[in-house]
Design a protein around this motif. Structure first.
Motif, mmCIF file in Angstrom:
data_model
loop_
_atom_site.group_PDB
_atom_site.id
_atom_site.type_symbol
_atom_site.label_atom_id
_atom_site.label_comp_id
_atom_site.label_asym_id
_atom_site.label_seq_id
_atom_site.Cartn_x
_atom_site.Cartn_y
_atom_site.Cartn_z
ATOM 1 N N UNK A 1 22.664 -26.115 70.885
ATOM 2 C CA UNK A 1 22.847 -24.676 71.044
ATOM 3 C C UNK A 1 24.297 -24.343 71.391
ATOM 4 N N UNK A 2 24.931 -25.198 72.197
ATOM 5 C CA UNK A 2 26.320 -24.957 72.594
ATOM 6 C C UNK A 2 27.261 -25.032 71.398
ATOM 7 N N UNK A 3 27.039 -26.000 70.515
ATOM 8 C CA UNK A 3 27.883 -26.119 69.325
ATOM 9 C C UNK A 3 27.718 -24.902 68.424
ATOM 10 N N UNK A 4 26.470 -24.460 68.258
ATOM 11 C CA UNK A 4 26.212 -23.267 67.448
ATOM 12 C C UNK A 4 26.867 -22.036 68.088
ATOM 13 N N UNK A 5 26.679 -21.896 69.403
ATOM 14 C CA UNK A 5 27.284 -20.766 70.109
ATOM 15 C C UNK A 5 28.798 -20.788 70.027
ATOM 16 N N UNK A 6 29.371 -21.984 70.102
ATOM 17 C CA UNK A 6 30.827 -22.123 70.008
ATOM 18 C C UNK A 6 31.309 -21.724 68.618
ATOM 19 N N UNK A 7 30.595 -22.186 67.595
ATOM 20 C CA UNK A 7 30.978 -21.866 66.220
ATOM 21 C C UNK A 7 30.940 -20.367 65.960
ATOM 22 N N UNK A 8 29.961 -19.672 66.546
ATOM 23 C CA UNK A 8 29.844 -18.219 66.358
ATOM 24 C C UNK A 8 30.921 -17.480 67.149
ATOM 25 N N UNK B 1 35.892 -33.957 68.462
ATOM 26 C CA UNK B 1 35.926 -33.643 67.032
ATOM 27 C C UNK B 1 34.966 -32.506 66.701
ATOM 28 N N UNK B 2 33.773 -32.524 67.325
ATOM 29 C CA UNK B 2 32.816 -31.442 67.105
ATOM 30 C C UNK B 2 33.389 -30.092 67.540
ATOM 31 N N UNK C 1 35.961 -24.973 65.991
ATOM 32 C CA UNK C 1 36.989 -23.975 66.289
ATOM 33 C C UNK C 1 38.065 -23.905 65.209
ATOM 34 N N UNK C 2 37.978 -24.774 64.215
ATOM 35 C CA UNK C 2 39.048 -24.908 63.229
ATOM 36 C C UNK C 2 39.318 -23.593 62.494
ATOM 37 N N UNK C 3 40.605 -23.213 62.522
ATOM 38 C CA UNK C 3 41.075 -22.036 61.786
ATOM 39 C C UNK C 3 40.347 -20.764 62.202
ATOM 40 N N UNK C 4 39.926 -20.704 63.470
ATOM 41 C CA UNK C 4 39.261 -19.526 64.005
ATOM 42 C C UNK C 4 40.204 -18.829 65.002
ATOM 43 N N UNK C 5 40.083 -17.525 65.171
ATOM 44 C CA UNK C 5 41.005 -16.805 66.066
ATOM 45 C C UNK C 5 40.772 -17.063 67.557
#
Length: 255
Positions: A46-53, A123-124, A129-133
């Protein structure tokens, strides 16, 4: 002023509360470990998904979300380590005759899997976060990673406060890789290097518009780095620190 106060209070609370919870979980009976690990792994997802969003947005709320998600990702490896699932190939005390590089190698063996897990999680977080503001999560993880690595090296080389009672009984053997002395040559470099990053962070935060994303993001990361510097200083001062997490250090029998 609230753009500094609220992130600072939030950072301190997350740092204090999450540390206490992890210490508490590591002292529960062993039969709970598998369930703790399962739940923490689900939380990691859930944390990875939340981070990506949240990394796609530049709002105050997204800064808090990214920061919290990065801390949850970090918490997974802390739990995995303290429960004994992800430590290293060597699960015994350091041989008394080991010195120098041999002792360093034995210490590396004892935590190698843990270190590899940190790289994998980094890496995850990086790719999420890659290329995100919104880079709050990545910088949060980076601060935790670098300062924890510094703390481990300083524990190995020698500090006054080892905080060995943070280790649960099944990891007591790791104490043999610590060294107790008043200070070591790395400590001043660790603190100075961290402060060299910390000062510009706080200066940048002070120049941002109040109540905005940038100010909040910078304050969260700078607040976390400030706490990490404080932890390093406390390692060499004759001051007890375990009282902060007394509620999480209650020993319980492990059947």
């Amino acid at each position: 002023m609230s753009q500094y106060l609220l992130p600072a209070v939030f950072t301190i609370f997350v740092w204090w509360f999450s540390t206490g919870v992890i210490l508490y979980l590591g002292r529960l009976p062993r039969w709970t470990f598998k369930w703790t690990m399962l739940k923490s792994t689900l939380l990691l997802g859930f944390a990875i998904v939340g981070l990506s969003i949240s990394t796609s947005r530049t709002t105050v709320a997204s800064a808090y979300c990214a920061f919290t998600c990065a801390v949850l990702v970090w918490g997974w490896q802390e739990i995995a380590f303290l429960l004994g699932y992800v430590t290293g190939a060597r699960r015994s005390e350091c041989p008394p005759e080991s010195r120098g590089w041999r002792r360093a190698w034995h210490a590396t063996e004892a935590i190698l899997h843990h270190e590899l897990a940190l790289v994998a999680l980094a890496m995850l977080v990086f790719f999420a976060s890659w290329d995100k503001p919104n880079q709050t999560g990545w910088w949060t993880y980076l601060v935790l990673w670098m300062m924890r690595l510094s703390a481990k090296l300083n524990l190995f080389l020698g500090v006054r406060n080892l905080s060995e009672n943070f280790l649960p009984a099944h990891l007591a053997y790791l104490q043999s890789y610590f060294t107790r002395r008043s200070w070591n040559w790395l400590m001043p470099f660790s603190v100075i290097a961290a402060i060299a990053v910390l000062v510009p962070l706080w200066m940048a935060a002070a120049m941002q518009p109040a109540e905005g994303f940038a100010a909040t993001s910078l304050c969260l990361v700078a607040g976390l780095l400030t706490l990490a510097v404080l932890e390093h200083v406390l390692m060499i001062l004759p001051l007890p620190t375990t009282w902060l997490w007394k509620w999480g250090l209650r020993l319980k029998p492990e059947p």
